[in-house]
Design a protein around this motif. Structure first.
Motif, short mmCIF file in Angstrom:
data_model
loop_
_atom_site.label_atom_id
_atom_site.label_comp_id
_atom_site.label_asym_id
_atom_site.label_seq_id
_atom_site.Cartn_x
_atom_site.Cartn_y
_atom_site.Cartn_z
N SER A 703 -17.04 10.40 -16.57
CA SER A 703 -17.22 11.15 -15.15
C SER A 703 -17.78 12.92 -15.93
CB SER A 703 -15.77 11.93 -14.92
OG SER A 703 -15.43 12.23 -16.23
N ALA A 704 -18.36 13.07 -15.07
CA ALA A 704 -19.42 14.56 -15.44
C ALA A 704 -18.98 15.59 -14.87
CB ALA A 704 -20.73 14.35 -16.00
N ASN A 705 -18.16 16.30 -14.73
CA ASN A 705 -17.67 17.83 -14.08
C ASN A 705 -18.86 19.46 -14.61
OD1 ASN A 705 -15.56 16.80 -13.43
ND2 ASN A 705 -14.24 16.86 -15.14
N ASN A 706 -19.34 19.91 -13.68
CA ASN A 706 -19.91 20.68 -13.06
C ASN A 706 -21.25 20.06 -13.85
OD1 ASN A 706 -21.11 23.47 -13.41
ND2 ASN A 706 -19.90 23.58 -14.73
N ILE A 707 -21.56 19.13 -13.59
CA ILE A 707 -23.04 18.66 -14.18
C ILE A 707 -24.24 18.92 -14.12
CG2 ILE A 707 -23.37 17.89 -11.16
CD1 ILE A 707 -24.34 15.66 -14.80
N LEU A 708 -24.45 20.10 -12.82
CA LEU A 708 -25.87 21.60 -13.05
C LEU A 708 -25.46 22.71 -13.92
CD1 LEU A 708 -26.52 21.12 -9.33
CD2 LEU A 708 -27.18 20.24 -10.63
N ASN A 709 -24.02 22.16 -14.98
CA ASN A 709 -23.98 23.47 -15.48
C ASN A 709 -23.69 25.25 -15.56
OD1 ASN A 709 -23.62 23.79 -18.07
ND2 ASN A 709 -25.66 24.18 -18.97
N THR A 710 -23.41 25.18 -13.92
CA THR A 710 -22.92 26.89 -13.37
C THR A 710 -22.39 27.17 -14.25
OG1 THR A 710 -23.07 25.32 -11.36
CG2 THR A 710 -22.03 27.58 -11.16
N ASP A 711 -22.33 28.43 -14.13
CA ASP A 711 -22.13 29.78 -15.30
C ASP A 711 -21.26 29.88 -14.25
OD1 ASP A 711 -22.32 30.95 -17.18
OD2 ASP A 711 -22.83 32.94 -16.64
N TYR A 712 -20.28 30.27 -14.60
CA TYR A 712 -18.91 30.90 -13.00
C TYR A 712 -17.84 31.64 -14.40
CZ TYR A 712 -15.86 26.75 -13.95
OH TYR A 712 -15.08 25.86 -14.23
N ILE A 713 -16.99 32.53 -13.17
CA ILE A 713 -16.05 32.72 -13.42
C ILE A 713 -15.07 32.30 -12.38
CG2 ILE A 713 -14.67 34.97 -14.58
CD1 ILE A 713 -17.45 36.46 -15.80
N SER A 714 -13.88 32.12 -13.02
CA SER A 714 -12.48 31.52 -11.59
C SER A 714 -11.83 32.80 -11.74
CB SER A 714 -11.63 30.70 -12.72
OG SER A 714 -10.67 30.35 -11.96
N HIS A 715 -11.02 32.75 -10.99
CA HIS A 715 -10.34 34.29 -10.50
C HIS A 715 -9.12 33.83 -11.04
CE1 HIS A 715 -9.72 37.60 -8.22
NE2 HIS A 715 -8.07 37.41 -8.06
N LEU A 716 -9.23 33.25 -11.65
CA LEU A 716 -7.33 32.90 -12.29
C LEU A 716 -7.25 32.75 -13.45
CD1 LEU A 716 -5.75 30.99 -9.84
CD2 LEU A 716 -5.23 33.14 -9.65
N SER A 717 -9.20 33.86 -14.06
CA SER A 717 -9.38 32.81 -15.83
C SER A 717 -8.52 34.72 -16.21
CB SER A 717 -10.43 32.82 -16.19
OG SER A 717 -10.45 33.37 -16.94
N ARG A 718 -7.63 34.40 -17.14
CA ARG A 718 -7.67 35.77 -17.96
C ARG A 718 -8.42 36.47 -18.66
NH1 ARG A 718 -4.25 35.77 -21.39
NH2 ARG A 718 -3.39 38.16 -20.99
N LEU A 719 -9.31 36.20 -18.88
CA LEU A 719 -10.89 35.93 -19.68
C LEU A 719 -12.09 36.46 -18.71
CD1 LEU A 719 -11.33 32.53 -22.02
CD2 LEU A 719 -10.45 35.11 -22.00
N LYS A 720 -11.86 36.72 -17.51
CA LYS A 720 -12.64 37.70 -16.59
C LYS A 720 -12.92 38.75 -16.70
CE LYS A 720 -10.92 38.63 -12.53
NZ LYS A 720 -9.87 38.43 -11.06
N THR A 721 -11.97 39.47 -17.71
CA THR A 721 -11.72 41.07 -17.42
C THR A 721 -12.35 41.30 -18.87
OG1 THR A 721 -9.93 40.98 -18.80
CG2 THR A 721 -9.75 41.85 -16.26
N ASP A 722 -12.89 40.38 -19.34
CA ASP A 722 -14.15 40.35 -21.11
C ASP A 722 -15.27 40.12 -20.66
OD1 ASP A 722 -11.91 41.56 -22.54
OD2 ASP A 722 -11.31 39.89 -23.28
N GLY A 723 -15.82 39.67 -18.66
CA GLY A 723 -16.60 38.57 -18.67
C GLY A 723 -17.17 37.16 -19.13
N ILE A 724 -15.80 36.66 -20.01
CA ILE A 724 -16.15 35.49 -20.55
C ILE A 724 -15.88 34.34 -19.92
CG2 ILE A 724 -15.57 33.90 -22.21
CD1 ILE A 724 -14.43 36.46 -23.48
N ALA A 725 -17.36 33.39 -19.30
CA ALA A 725 -17.37 32.49 -18.54
C ALA A 725 -16.36 31.64 -18.35
CB ALA A 725 -18.45 32.54 -17.47
#
Length: 739
Positions: A703-725
């Motif tokens: 299996s291959a997830n995020n096959i297009l290598n999209t750079d994104y930040i989930s709204h529920l990521s606690r690293l969002k405030t630091d801009g970490i994808a």
């Protein structure tokens, strides 16, 4: 208490274990011409089953007398569910299964009456862990996000906790081995702490389940079903290997189980190691690495009218806590800060069958050690032990016509002890006790009614910590909380193949120790949090409505909910700072959450190999003052094209392939201290099947997830405030080998 319960059980045992009853028969197609080989024959209440031989025949021994539900299933046929009477001696039951293009149904264990999904008044989502693994899930927390209405609050890849329809933390209860999993789940950086190895399936109750499980189940329940023991007189083993390209992750687990006619044994061990993950921009997220080791084992003994099992799970986690982008390495040993977590889970389940009634006793003990190591400090800055004893007694009353009724008592004794310099919550003792009654009534017009009532009491006593008047002081606390909750639901079939459900349920949650007693900086959040010792219960009332249509070509469902929460506990800045950290206070205000899920599954006949699946999920959460709640998942649309072939070609059989596009929409309905999140699209694909390698039949999957290598930040990521994808492209290679 525990000794008394076991003495009672074994005293009753001597009266009821003498009868030796058997059931045999054949399973055929609707015309009786084809004997079905490999059909599963199972008694869910007895947890006893077998499979048919090449002649379609089966036999089960050591059965208790009485009326019990039998479930018979086979691929390509409609699952049969029927209550049959077992009398003393030899019994016979021949079954004919109707052809069906709809996938096999499974028994739902998280609800007390153990029915098929189509028979349940409350809709429960169910997913096989094996199926989730084909989609490349790295961890259990990652895998459950494939269930509609379920997401995960994450801190990197190794730390995640479930979110059900916008509620998480102490509002969602996790059950494993039949007992509640307690591991300081109030903390933002405290994940599940359990491996998917040795877990057979996951069930999700999306809504108040306080009637069944008490406090902390007001938002729902994540119920993990452990791997079943082998069928009688058989031995099995398997080896599973996984590689994840993004983290150079290695995951291996092996299992062995054997069963005689009465004694059963199971053992599974697993290990996993991951380096830091890479984002879509090929940035290495420093210290997101983690290691995990897990052992699950169990023994069981089963007589005619008595069965008991004892299970044990040890889980060790060493987790890096990512805070910023630093050195770009492929090291596996976590840097500071990092956590070391030990989870011990012991559970026993005993059933005694009296013919017309039965008693189920579940006892559990969990011991969680959590240590956090900070940079430049010797020893653990945070060092907490959490010990929890659970008990659950359920008595299934004799049936009265079409009435099924269960009464029971549940409780918990828990102690929290600190050994480190940093104290998030004080040394404390928590005691729960609850009493419940629930009934299910089946009407002759294919409709069902379920209702129940429950009373709970929680007492909480916390010790003083620090010096009064100084920063970080925690005052002693002694509180008790009470709640009465009820649930009622109705299921009917207004038209052929159309099922409608409506459920109305209340739930509650007593405030946790962090909300009551916090007085200090919460590391990783840059917040100085101050608790409120006067907080009261959260109390909610949720209405669920669902419609579901199924035929041989298409399945469609729509679920809607409205959840009104009184005295919702939330955290809010007061505009002040202490030592450069913004001060946040715990407050209460009424809130509401609403939304639902819509799904479509097209499997046109006779193209049974083709599956087109779409699902859309949404939730909105607001306080009474019309401001938005934090950590509400963004709306999401999933579209999957899947092919499945049960026939074999020259080298592969039971093979499949899929491609999935997950579209997550912009989330700008955020609380005052949250950042909005942009939308994104993730493309994934996979294939697999069974083949022969050196004469061994093995399952292979890619299996291959995020096959297009999209750079994104989930709204529920606690690293969002630091801009970490979040994680970029990740290719998973897996094999499973029977031993």
């Amino acid at each position: 208490m525990e000794r008394f319960i076991y003495a009672l059980l074994f005293a009753m045992l001597g009266t009821y274990v003498h009868a030796q009853n058997a059931l045999s028969g054949t399973v055929t197609d609707p015309r009786g011409n084809t004997k079905l080989f490999g059909a599963e024959v199972y008694f869910p209440q007895l947890e006893k089953g077998t499979v048919t031989d090449e002649n379609g025949s089966y036999e089960l021994n050591n059965l208790p007398t009485g009326s019990y539900k039998i479930v018979i299933s086979h691929i390509g046929f409609q699952t049969l569910s029927k209550s049959i009477l077992i009398t003393t001696g030899n019994n016979t039951y021949d079954a004919q299964l109707a052809s069906s293009a709809i996938e096999m149904e499974e028994i739902i264990v998280s609800t007390p009456f153990h029915k098929l999904q189509r028979e349940n008044v409350m809709k429960v989502e169910r997913a096989d862990i094996k199926s989730l693994k084909t989609k490349g899930a790295v961890t259990l927390s990652d895998g459950i996000t494939n269930v509609p209405g379920v997401e995960s609050v994450s801190t990197g890849l190794g730390i995640g906790k479930p979110v059900i329809r916008g509620l998480s933390s102490n509002r969602v209860l996790v059950y494993t081995q039949g007992i509640r999993l307690e591991n300081q789940q109030f903390g933002d950086e405290h994940g599940l702490g359990i491996s998917d190895a040795g877990i057979e399936s996951v069930e999700v109750i999306k809504g108040p389940a306080s009637l069944l499980y008490g406090s902390d189940a007001m938002g729902g329940v994540l119920y993990l079903n452990p791997e079943k023991f082998a069928v009688a007189n058989s031995t099995e083993g398997d080896l599973n290997l996984n590689y994840f390209s993004n983290t150079e992750g290695l995951n291996a687990n092996a299992g062995f189980k054997t069963s005689g006619e009465k004694f059963k044994f199971i053992l599974r061990g697993s290990t996993a190691s991951h380096t830091d993950y890479h984002t879509g921009d090929d940035v290495t997220v420093t210290n997101s690495r983690f290691q995990e080791h897990d052992v699950k084992t169990g023994i069981a003994y089963q007589e005619s009218n008595f069965k008991t099992e004892l299970r044990y799970n040890y889980n060790y986690l060493k987790l890096g806590i990512p805070e910023e982008i630093g050195a770009q390495t492929n090291e596996r040993a976590p840097l500071s800060p990092f956590q070391k977590i030990d989870n011990h889970i012991v559970s026993s389940k005993t059933n005694i069958f009296f013919g017309a009634s039965s008693l189920e006793t579940i006892l559990g003990y969990t011991f969680n050690t959590r240590k956090e190591f900070e940079e430049g400090e010797e020893g653990a800055a945070l060092d907490m032990d959490l010990a929890t004893f659970n008990y659950n007694l359920l008595y299934h009353l004799p049936k009265w016509g079409n009435w099924e009724t269960i009464v029971g008592a549940q409780g918990m004794h828990q102690t929290n002890t600190n050994f480190g310099e940093e104290v998030l919550i004080p040394d404390a003792t928590t005691n729960d006790i609850g009493f419940l009654a629930t009934s299910h009534l089946h009407f002759e017009n294919n409709s069902d009614l379920q209702l129940g009532l429950r009373y709970d009491r929680r007492t909480l006593s916390g010790e003083e910590n620090g010096i009064s008047g100084e920063e970080g002081y925690i005052a002693p606390i002694d509180r008790d909380f009470n709640s009465v909750n009820a649930a009622i639901g109705y299921k009917l079939e207004p038209l052929k193949r159309l099922t409608a459900r409506i459920n109305l349920a209340s739930g509650f949650r007593a405030p946790n120790l962090a909300e009551l007693t916090s007085n200090g900086v919460h590391e990783g959040t840059n917040r100085y949090e101050i608790g409120n010792a006067d907080l009261s219960n959260e109390q909610n009332l949720q209405t669920d409505i669902s419609l579901e249509y199924k035929n041989e070509h298409v399945e469609f469902y729509v679920n809607g909910f409205y959840n009104a929460v009184n005295d919702y506990i939330f955290i809010q800045s007061n505009g002040q700072t202490i030592d450069g950290n913004t001060v946040f206070l715990y407050e209460q205000q009424d809130a509401k959450l609403y939304g639902g899920e819509i799904g479509l599954h097209i499997h046109p006949h006779p193209l049974d190999w083709l599956h087109i699946e779409s699902s859309f999920e949404m939730v909105t959460g607001k306080l009474k003052d019309d401001s938005y709640l934090p950590l509400i998942p963004a709306n999401a649309l999933n579209n999957t094209l899947r092919t499945e072939f049960t026939k074999s070609n020259s080298w592969l059989e039971n093979y499949y392939a899929f491609v999935t596009l997950k579209s997550v929409f912009k989330q700008d309905k955020v609380s005052g201290f949250e950042l909005a999140s942009d939308g994104y699209n993730l493309l994934s694909l996979g294939l697999g099947g069974k083949t022969l390698l050196f004469g061994y039949p093995i399952d292979i999957r890619v299996s291959a997830n995020n096959i297009l290598n999209t750079d994104y930040i989930s709204h529920l990521s606690r690293l969002k405030t630091d801009g970490i994808a979040n994680i970029g492209r990740n290719i998973n290679l897996g094999i499973s080998i029977p031993l």
